[in-house]
Write an enzyme that holds these catalytic residues in place. Structure first.
Site, PDB file in Angstrom:
ATOM      1  N   ARG A   1      18.330  14.732  20.666  1.00  0.00           N
ATOM      2  CA  ARG A   1      17.483  13.597  20.325  1.00  0.00           C
ATOM      3  C   ARG A   1      17.054  12.965  21.641  1.00  0.00           C
ATOM      4  NH1 ARG A   1      17.667   7.749  21.324  1.00  0.00           N
ATOM      5  NH2 ARG A   1      16.754   6.695  19.545  1.00  0.00           N
ATOM      6  N   LEU A   2      15.771  12.980  21.930  1.00  0.00           N
ATOM      7  CA  LEU A   2      15.233  12.471  23.189  1.00  0.00           C
ATOM      8  C   LEU A   2      14.977  10.980  23.064  1.00  0.00           C
ATOM      9  CD1 LEU A   2      12.626  15.324  23.815  1.00  0.00           C
ATOM     10  CD2 LEU A   2      15.020  15.256  24.531  1.00  0.00           C
ATOM     11  N   ASP A   3      15.654  10.205  23.886  1.00  0.00           N
ATOM     12  CA  ASP A   3      15.543   8.749  23.800  1.00  0.00           C
ATOM     13  C   ASP A   3      14.174   8.269  24.275  1.00  0.00           C
ATOM     14  OD1 ASP A   3      16.715   5.990  23.628  1.00  0.00           O
ATOM     15  OD2 ASP A   3      16.323   6.048  25.786  1.00  0.00           O
ATOM     16  N   ALA A   4      13.569   7.382  23.517  1.00  0.00           N
ATOM     17  CA  ALA A   4      12.377   6.608  23.898  1.00  0.00           C
ATOM     18  C   ALA A   4      11.401   7.398  24.766  1.00  0.00           C
ATOM     19  CB  ALA A   4      12.807   5.331  24.619  1.00  0.00           C
TER      20      ALA A   4
ATOM     21  N   GLU B   1      12.791  10.060  19.736  1.00  0.00           N
ATOM     22  CA  GLU B   1      12.464   8.676  19.397  1.00  0.00           C
ATOM     23  C   GLU B   1      11.133   8.382  20.078  1.00  0.00           C
ATOM     24  OE1 GLU B   1      14.108   4.125  20.074  1.00  0.00           O
ATOM     25  OE2 GLU B   1      14.678   5.728  21.445  1.00  0.00           O
TER      26      GLU B   1
ATOM     27  N   ASP C   1       9.811   5.085  12.845  1.00  0.00           N
ATOM     28  CA  ASP C   1      10.187   3.673  12.797  1.00  0.00           C
ATOM     29  C   ASP C   1       9.457   2.922  11.686  1.00  0.00           C
ATOM     30  OD1 ASP C   1      11.987   3.881  14.830  1.00  0.00           O
ATOM     31  OD2 ASP C   1      10.709   2.997  16.374  1.00  0.00           O
TER      32      ASP C   1
ATOM     33  N   PHE D   1       8.885   3.711   8.698  1.00  0.00           N
ATOM     34  CA  PHE D   1       9.646   3.744   7.453  1.00  0.00           C
ATOM     35  C   PHE D   1      10.722   2.666   7.485  1.00  0.00           C
ATOM     36  CE2 PHE D   1      13.309   4.928   4.948  1.00  0.00           C
ATOM     37  CZ  PHE D   1      12.770   5.377   3.747  1.00  0.00           C
TER      38      PHE D   1
ATOM     39  N   HIS E   1      10.903  -0.094   9.297  1.00  0.00           N
ATOM     40  CA  HIS E   1      10.351  -1.450   9.296  1.00  0.00           C
ATOM     41  C   HIS E   1       9.832  -1.833   7.905  1.00  0.00           C
ATOM     42  CE1 HIS E   1      11.009  -0.883  13.415  1.00  0.00           C
ATOM     43  NE2 HIS E   1       9.785  -0.702  13.852  1.00  0.00           N
TER      44      HIS E   1
ATOM     45  N   HIS F   1      21.459   2.429  15.676  1.00  0.00           N
ATOM     46  CA  HIS F   1      22.091   1.624  16.730  1.00  0.00           C
ATOM     47  C   HIS F   1      21.127   0.582  17.288  1.00  0.00           C
ATOM     48  CE1 HIS F   1      19.954   4.524  19.332  1.00  0.00           C
ATOM     49  NE2 HIS F   1      19.994   3.574  20.238  1.00  0.00           N
TER      50      HIS F   1
ATOM     51  N   ASN G   1      20.245  -4.384  18.578  1.00  0.00           N
ATOM     52  CA  ASN G   1      19.282  -5.240  19.272  1.00  0.00           C
ATOM     53  C   ASN G   1      19.055  -6.566  18.542  1.00  0.00           C
ATOM     54  OD1 ASN G   1      18.887  -3.522  21.440  1.00  0.00           O
ATOM     55  ND2 ASN G   1      17.215  -2.416  20.455  1.00  0.00           N
TER      56      ASN G   1
END
Length: 606
Positions: free
Chosen positions: A257-260, A296, A321, A323, A325, A389, A394
Site C-alpha cells: 500500500r503506497l502512502d499518499a 492512497e 476516500d 466512499f 467521506h 488510521h 487525525n
C-alpha cells in the site's frame, strides 16, 4: 545495483552504497573484528567493497570523506535505533514454510488494517500470530500492516521511518516480521505492507549526507521531496524501487500500500509509479504469482489504476476516500473541513455506483474542481472503508465510530461497507466496536523536535476548543490509551457487533451477487428527503436488494419493488442483533407500504 550489506556466506559480506558526490567512502566495522574497508567507486555514483571475516551480527557504519560516520541508508537492521550502527543480517537463514502459498486474488480480499504497536499489549510481530485465528474466524483474509521501517524510539505510527529497508527493532526486527508473514500464509491470510515513498521522517534521516536524495524543487507536505526527476535522480529512484521488490521478494509480502502518492512528485517521461508497476509485474512473472500494488491517493485520478496501454500507471487498486467521506457524513452528520463536500444520500449513491463522487465538479473545501470520472473503472480497483488510521487518528480526540454514532449506526455502517461492490477494509477493533482512541504518538529523542511536535499538537487542541483534553504525543500514557482492549469483543454488545460483521462477511462470500465485484450488475437510487438508499446487485445465479435508512427516525415509505420473489435475509433492527425490533416484512409484496426503523438496513434475496 542492490544496495546494503549483502552477506555472501563464509564470513564474507558485500557492501554497496550510493554516494555520487563524495570523494572517499569506507566501511567501518565497529564490532567483533574491527576494520576499515575503503570502498571502490563504480559507475553512476555507487561504491562497493567485499569484506572478509565479517559474520552476521557484525555492526558497521559508513565513513564519509575520512571523518563523518553514519549508519547504512539501506540498513537491514538497526538493533540500537536510528542513530547507532547498522547490523549485517543474513536473510537466507530463515526457515520459510509457505512454499505452497500462491496468494489470494485482490478482488477477494477482506482487509484488516492494523498497527503492530497497539494491536496487542506486547506490541510485537509475534504477539499478532495468536490473534490470526480470531481474524480468520471473522472472515479476514488480508491484513494491512502500517509501516514497519525503522523509526525513532519505540512508539510511532510508522510514517516517521528513516530506514526504508530496516524492520523496526522494537517490533521484533526482520525475523519477527518473517515469522508473522509465514504464519499468515499458513492461515490463508495475505499480507499488505504500508510503505512510504513520499518522504522520510525528520529524526535519524542521514540520507542527505550520502547524496542528493531530496530536492527543493517541490514543496512537499513533509519537507523536501525525494529527488525522483532532477539531477542524480536515478540512484534515488533505484533506492525506492528496489525497496519495494525487497519487501515482496525477501519477506514474501503479497501487496504494498503506497502512502499518499500525491506527495510523490515526478515529472519524468516515465513516472516513478509506472516504473514501479513494471518492476512489480516483472517480479510476478518471475515468481509465478501475482503481487499487488495499491495506493492512497488524493487525486481522484483514474490514471493511477488504468493499464499502461491506455496511459495509466498500472496500479492494481486505490483507496477511495469519497466512499468514506460520504458514509461518514451520513452516519455522523459532521460537516467540518473536507466533510463539507459531502453529506447527501446522492453522494453515497454515486460512490456506490461509480467510486469517485468528485469527478470534475467544484469542491467547496478545495475551492476548485476536483477529480475525473471513475464510472468505467472496475469495482475491484477500489478499496473502501468506514474507518482507518488516518480518519480516526487525525481527529483531535482520536475517536472511533463507536463514539460518534449509536449501536444502530455502527451496524448500518458495517452493512454499507461490507455489502458494497468494492474491496472492504476494516480498521483494527472496528469489528467489535473498540472504544479506545487512536491518537498520534511519537517517541523521539531530539528535544527540539519533541517540543515542536508537542506545540503543534497543543495548537490543534486549542484551535478545536479541546485544550483541556490535550494528549501529549511523546507521553507513554498517550500511546497506552490506544492499545486495543481485546477482551471487549467477547462481551455484551461488542460480541453482538463482532457476530454481525462475521455474518455480513459470510454472506458476501457465499452469495454470488455480493461476491462478484461488478459495477455493471447493480442498481442504486436514493430519496434525499428521507435519507433512504436502495440497492440491487445481481449475478447470473441470484440477486439481492437492500434498503438503508440513514435518518434518525422511523420511516414509512413505498417503493417499486424489483421483479422477483424477495425473502428477507438479514435485518439490522432485529432483536437478535440488539436492535429495536424488525418492522420490515419477511417478504416484499408490490405496492405494500413499508416501515423501517432509524439507522437500520434490511437485506432481501431473490
Amino acid at each position: 545495483m542492490k544496495v546494503g550489506a549483502n552477506y555472501l556466506g563464509n564470513a564474507r559480506c558485500q557492501f554497496t552504497v550510493w554516494a555520487p558526490l563524495l570523494k572517499e567512502v569506507a566501511v567501518k566495522v565497529v564490532s567483533a573484528n574491527e576494520q576499515l574497508l575503503p570502498m571502490q567507486q563504480l559507475e553512476y555514483g555507487f561504491w562497493q567493497v567485499t569484506g572478509e571475516d565479517i559474520e552476521p551480527g557484525s555492526r558497521y557504519v559508513y565513513q564519509l570523506e575520512g571523518t563523518k560516520e553514519f549508519p547504512d541508508p539501506a540498513s537491514y537492521f538497526q538493533p540500537e535505533g536510528v542513530h547507532k550502527a547498522s547490523q549485517v543480517f543474513d536473510h537466507s537463514t530463515f526457515n520459510w514454510t509457505d512454499r505452497h502459498w500462491t496468494g489470494i486474488r485482490l478482488e477477494d480480499y477482506i482487509i484488516y488494517e492494523l498497527h503492530i504497536g497497539t494491536f496487542t499489549p506486547e506490541g510485537t510481530f509475534e504477539a499478532v500470530i495468536p490473534k490470526l485465528t480470531r481474524l480468520k474466524e471473522l472472515g479476514i483474509n488480508a491484513i494491512e500492516i502500517m509501516p514497519v521501517a525503522q523509526f525513532p524510539g519505540d512508539r510511532n505510527w510508522g510514517y516517521d521511518g528513516v530506514y526504508p529497508y530496516a524492520v523496526q527493532d522494537s517490533y521484533g526486527g526482520p525475523d519477527g516480521f518473517k515469522k508473522l508473514i509465514n504464519a499468515c500464509h499458513l492461515e490463508g491470510i495475505s499480507v499488505i505492507l504500508d510503505v512510504v515513498y513520499n518522504h522520510l521522517g525528520p529524526e535519524g534521516n542521514y540520507l542527505p549526507n550520502f547524496g542528493p536524495y531530496f530536492t527543493k524543487k517541490y514543496l512537499g507536505d513533509w519537507g523536501d521531496a525525494p529527488n525522483l526527476d532532477f539531477a542524480y535522480c536515478d540512484g534515488v529512484r533505484e533506492y525506492f524501487l528496489e525497496n519495494a521488490l525487497y519487501w515482496l521478494d525477501t519477506f514474501h509480502v503479497d501487496a504494498l500500500r503506497l502512502d499518499a502518492i500525491q506527495g510523490i512528485y515526478d515529472l519524468s517521461a516515465k513516472h516513478f509509479l509506472e516504473e514501479l508497476s513494471e518492476r512489480v509485474h516483472a517480479l510476478s512473472q518471475q515468481k509465478g504469482r501475482k503481487f499487488y500494488l495499491t495506493a492512497e491517493s488524493d487525486f481522484n485520478d483514474v490514471r493511477i489504476i488504468r493499464p499502461k496501454e491506455v496511459g495509466g500507471y498500472g496500479l492494481d487498486a486505490q483507496w477511495c476516500d469519497d466512499f468514506h467521506h460520504s458514509l461518514h457524513t451520513l452516519i455522523t452528520g459532521e460537516q467540518q473541513r473536507y466533510y463539507q463536500d459531502f453529506g447527501k444520500c446522492k453522494d453515497l449513491e454515486k460512490s456506490l455506483r461509480e467510486g469517485f463522487v468528485y469527478s470534475g465538479q467544484y469542491s467547496p473545501d478545495r475551492k476548485r474542481r476536483h477529480g475525473n470520472t471513475s464510472a468505467e473503472e472496475p469495482a475491484y480497483k477500489f478499496i473502501v472503508c468506514a474507518q482507518n488510521h488516518d480518519q480516526t487518528g487525525n481527529r483531535i480526540l482520536g475517536e472511533r465510530m463507536t463514539k460518534l454514532t449509536s449501536f444502530e449506526g455502527l451496524k448500518l455502517t458495517a452493512g454499507t461497507l461490507i455489502l458494497s461492490p468494492f474491496i472492504p477494509l476494516l480498521f483494527m477493533g472496528e469489528e467489535y466496536g473498540e472504544e479506545a482512541p487512536f491518537f498520534y504518538f511519537i517517541s523521539h529523542s531530539d528535544p527540539e523536535l519533541i517540543e515542536a511536535v508537542r506545540k503543534s499538537k497543543k495548537d490543534e487542541f486549542l484551535q478545536s476548543g479541546h485544550e483541556k483534553d490535550f494528549q501529549d504525543p511523546q507521553d507513554q500514557g498517550t500511546f497506552n490509551k490506544c492499545v486495543l482492549n481485546w477482551e471487549q469483543q467477547y462481551q455484551d454488545k461488542h460480541k453482538v457487533l463482532w457476530d454481525f460483521y462475521q455474518e455480513l462477511i459470510f454472506l458476501r462470500r457465499i452469495n454470488e451477487a455480493l461476491k462478484v465485484l461488478d459495477k455493471k450488475k447493480l442498481e442504486v437510487s436514493s430519496r434525499e428527503e428521507d435519507k433512504l438508499l436502495f440497492m440491487r446487485r445481481y449475478s447470473d445465479e441470484n440477486q439481492v436488494f437492500y434498503v438503508m435508512n440513514f435518518s434518525d427516525r422511523t420511516l414509512t415509505f413505498d417503493i417499486d419493488t424489483p421483479s422477483g420473489s424477495w425473502q428477507k435475509f438479514l435485518d439490522s433492527a432485529d432483536t437478535k442483533w440488539m436492535g429495536p425490533g424488525a418492522t420490515m416484512p419477511d417478504k416484499l409484496i408490490p405496492g405494500e407500504l413499508l416501515t423501517i426503523p432509524a439507522k437500520s438496513f434490511v437485506l432481501y434475496q431473490a
